[in-house]
Scaffold this motif. Structure first.
Motif, PDB file in Angstrom:
ATOM      1  N   HIS A 108       0.736  -1.037  -0.243  1.00  0.00           N
ATOM      2  CA  HIS A 108       0.192   0.087   0.107  1.00  0.00           C
ATOM      3  C   HIS A 108       1.067   1.261  -0.036  1.00  0.00           C
ATOM      4  O   HIS A 108       0.534   2.341  -0.740  1.00  0.00           O
ATOM      5  CB  HIS A 108      -1.047   0.011   1.343  1.00  0.00           C
ATOM      6  CG  HIS A 108      -1.777   0.996   1.342  1.00  0.00           C
ATOM      7  ND1 HIS A 108      -2.900   1.241   0.351  1.00  0.00           N
ATOM      8  CD2 HIS A 108      -1.870   2.131   2.086  1.00  0.00           C
ATOM      9  CE1 HIS A 108      -3.556   2.454   0.430  1.00  0.00           C
ATOM     10  NE2 HIS A 108      -2.855   2.796   1.669  1.00  0.00           N
ATOM     11  N   LEU A 109       1.966   1.317   0.589  1.00  0.00           N
ATOM     12  CA  LEU A 109       2.702   2.311   0.837  1.00  0.00           C
ATOM     13  C   LEU A 109       3.486   2.454  -0.586  1.00  0.00           C
ATOM     14  O   LEU A 109       3.584   3.757  -1.020  1.00  0.00           O
ATOM     15  CB  LEU A 109       3.863   2.280   1.748  1.00  0.00           C
ATOM     16  CG  LEU A 109       5.027   3.255   1.997  1.00  0.00           C
ATOM     17  CD1 LEU A 109       4.450   4.669   2.195  1.00  0.00           C
ATOM     18  CD2 LEU A 109       6.151   2.534   3.109  1.00  0.00           C
ATOM     19  N   ALA A 110       3.891   1.525  -1.308  1.00  0.00           N
ATOM     20  CA  ALA A 110       4.656   1.559  -2.674  1.00  0.00           C
ATOM     21  C   ALA A 110       3.551   2.280  -3.537  1.00  0.00           C
ATOM     22  O   ALA A 110       3.899   3.073  -4.126  1.00  0.00           O
ATOM     23  CB  ALA A 110       5.202   0.214  -2.958  1.00  0.00           C
ATOM     24  N   HIS A 111       2.057   1.820  -3.334  1.00  0.00           N
ATOM     25  CA  HIS A 111       1.225   2.315  -4.225  1.00  0.00           C
ATOM     26  C   HIS A 111       1.139   3.750  -4.128  1.00  0.00           C
ATOM     27  O   HIS A 111       0.981   4.601  -5.044  1.00  0.00           O
ATOM     28  CB  HIS A 111       0.102   1.442  -4.066  1.00  0.00           C
ATOM     29  CG  HIS A 111      -1.367   2.046  -4.763  1.00  0.00           C
ATOM     30  ND1 HIS A 111      -1.266   1.852  -6.064  1.00  0.00           N
ATOM     31  CD2 HIS A 111      -2.395   2.769  -4.419  1.00  0.00           C
ATOM     32  CE1 HIS A 111      -2.471   2.456  -6.565  1.00  0.00           C
ATOM     33  NE2 HIS A 111      -2.963   2.938  -5.397  1.00  0.00           N
ATOM     34  N   CYS A 112       1.003   3.983  -2.651  1.00  0.00           N
ATOM     35  CA  CYS A 112       0.982   5.619  -2.438  1.00  0.00           C
ATOM     36  C   CYS A 112       1.777   6.497  -2.967  1.00  0.00           C
ATOM     37  O   CYS A 112       1.726   7.630  -3.174  1.00  0.00           O
ATOM     38  CB  CYS A 112       0.808   5.737  -0.976  1.00  0.00           C
ATOM     39  SG  CYS A 112      -0.928   5.203  -0.356  1.00  0.00           S
ATOM     40  N   GLU A 113       3.165   5.779  -2.918  1.00  0.00           N
ATOM     41  CA  GLU A 113       4.248   6.744  -3.265  1.00  0.00           C
ATOM     42  C   GLU A 113       4.445   6.939  -4.713  1.00  0.00           C
ATOM     43  O   GLU A 113       4.717   7.895  -5.199  1.00  0.00           O
ATOM     44  CB  GLU A 113       5.738   5.999  -2.821  1.00  0.00           C
ATOM     45  CG  GLU A 113       5.851   6.214  -1.477  1.00  0.00           C
ATOM     46  CD  GLU A 113       7.080   5.263  -0.808  1.00  0.00           C
ATOM     47  OE1 GLU A 113       7.617   4.346  -1.643  1.00  0.00           O
ATOM     48  OE2 GLU A 113       7.860   5.482   0.079  1.00  0.00           O
ATOM     49  N   ARG A 114       3.823   5.782  -5.458  1.00  0.00           N
ATOM     50  CA  ARG A 114       3.733   5.940  -6.809  1.00  0.00           C
ATOM     51  C   ARG A 114       2.749   7.032  -7.558  1.00  0.00           C
ATOM     52  O   ARG A 114       2.810   7.810  -8.606  1.00  0.00           O
ATOM     53  CB  ARG A 114       3.351   4.598  -7.605  1.00  0.00           C
ATOM     54  CG  ARG A 114       4.566   3.680  -7.737  1.00  0.00           C
ATOM     55  CD  ARG A 114       4.326   2.427  -8.378  1.00  0.00           C
ATOM     56  NE  ARG A 114       3.099   1.798  -7.993  1.00  0.00           N
ATOM     57  CZ  ARG A 114       3.078   0.736  -7.002  1.00  0.00           C
ATOM     58  NH1 ARG A 114       4.338   0.353  -6.701  1.00  0.00           N
ATOM     59  NH2 ARG A 114       2.263   0.137  -6.893  1.00  0.00           N
ATOM     60  N   GLN A 115       1.574   7.275  -6.593  1.00  0.00           N
ATOM     61  CA  GLN A 115       0.724   8.136  -7.089  1.00  0.00           C
ATOM     62  C   GLN A 115       1.036   9.562  -6.624  1.00  0.00           C
ATOM     63  O   GLN A 115       0.577  10.389  -7.274  1.00  0.00           O
ATOM     64  CB  GLN A 115      -0.444   7.874  -6.002  1.00  0.00           C
ATOM     65  CG  GLN A 115      -1.456   6.679  -6.499  1.00  0.00           C
ATOM     66  CD  GLN A 115      -2.797   6.353  -5.918  1.00  0.00           C
ATOM     67  OE1 GLN A 115      -2.982   7.085  -4.992  1.00  0.00           O
ATOM     68  NE2 GLN A 115      -3.523   5.800  -6.643  1.00  0.00           N
ATOM     69  N   TYR A 116       2.040   9.857  -5.683  1.00  0.00           N
ATOM     70  CA  TYR A 116       2.436  11.261  -5.627  1.00  0.00           C
ATOM     71  C   TYR A 116       3.718  11.484  -6.337  1.00  0.00           C
ATOM     72  O   TYR A 116       4.591  11.582  -6.283  1.00  0.00           O
ATOM     73  CB  TYR A 116       2.338  11.501  -4.118  1.00  0.00           C
ATOM     74  CG  TYR A 116       1.077  11.299  -3.464  1.00  0.00           C
ATOM     75  CD1 TYR A 116       0.254  12.297  -3.724  1.00  0.00           C
ATOM     76  CD2 TYR A 116       0.721  10.320  -2.830  1.00  0.00           C
ATOM     77  CE1 TYR A 116      -1.133  12.337  -3.140  1.00  0.00           C
ATOM     78  CE2 TYR A 116      -0.469  10.122  -2.111  1.00  0.00           C
ATOM     79  CZ  TYR A 116      -1.493  11.204  -2.217  1.00  0.00           C
ATOM     80  OH  TYR A 116      -2.767  11.055  -1.887  1.00  0.00           O
TER      81      TYR A 116
END
Length: 116
Positions: A108-116
């Protein structure tokens, strides 16, 4: 009269006025029949015990220790082993759940980092 036989057990002096009475007290508190077995447990006896199978060990120890103690110790150790195995399984399961939660959180953290 001078006491010829003295007997101290623990911190208490059990010596009686007559040696005969002191001996009776010793016999009452200590199974003196076992003394010869204990005193004569030499290197060969110890090696025989170490190499004995369960039945042979029980027979030999049965001449020294009441087998009820042996059975109680066996039962208690089996119960402790079962409890330890159960606790270990629980800990492994909890670790697996924790690993899954951590994996999902990192994903989830990796997914969030890719979005920002």
């Amino acid at each position: 009269t001078q006491k010829k036989l003295t007997f101290v057990y623990g911190d208490e002096d059990w010596t009686c006025q007559e040696s005969r009475l002191t001996q009776e007290k010793i016999d009452e508190l200590v199974d003196t029949r076992l003394l010869s077995r204990i005193a004569c447990f030499d290197h060969d006896h110890v090696n025989a015990l170490l190499n004995a199978n369960d039945r042979q060990m029980k027979e030999e120890l049965g001449s020294i220790v009441d087998m009820e103690y042996w059975e109680n110790a066996k039962k208690l150790s089996s119960e402790k082993l079962r409890k330890a195995e159960s606790d270990l399984k629980d800990a492994i399961n909890q670790a697996a759940v924790g690993d899954q939660v951590l994996s999902k959180a990192l994903s989830h953290l990796a997914h969030c980092e890719r979005q920002y």
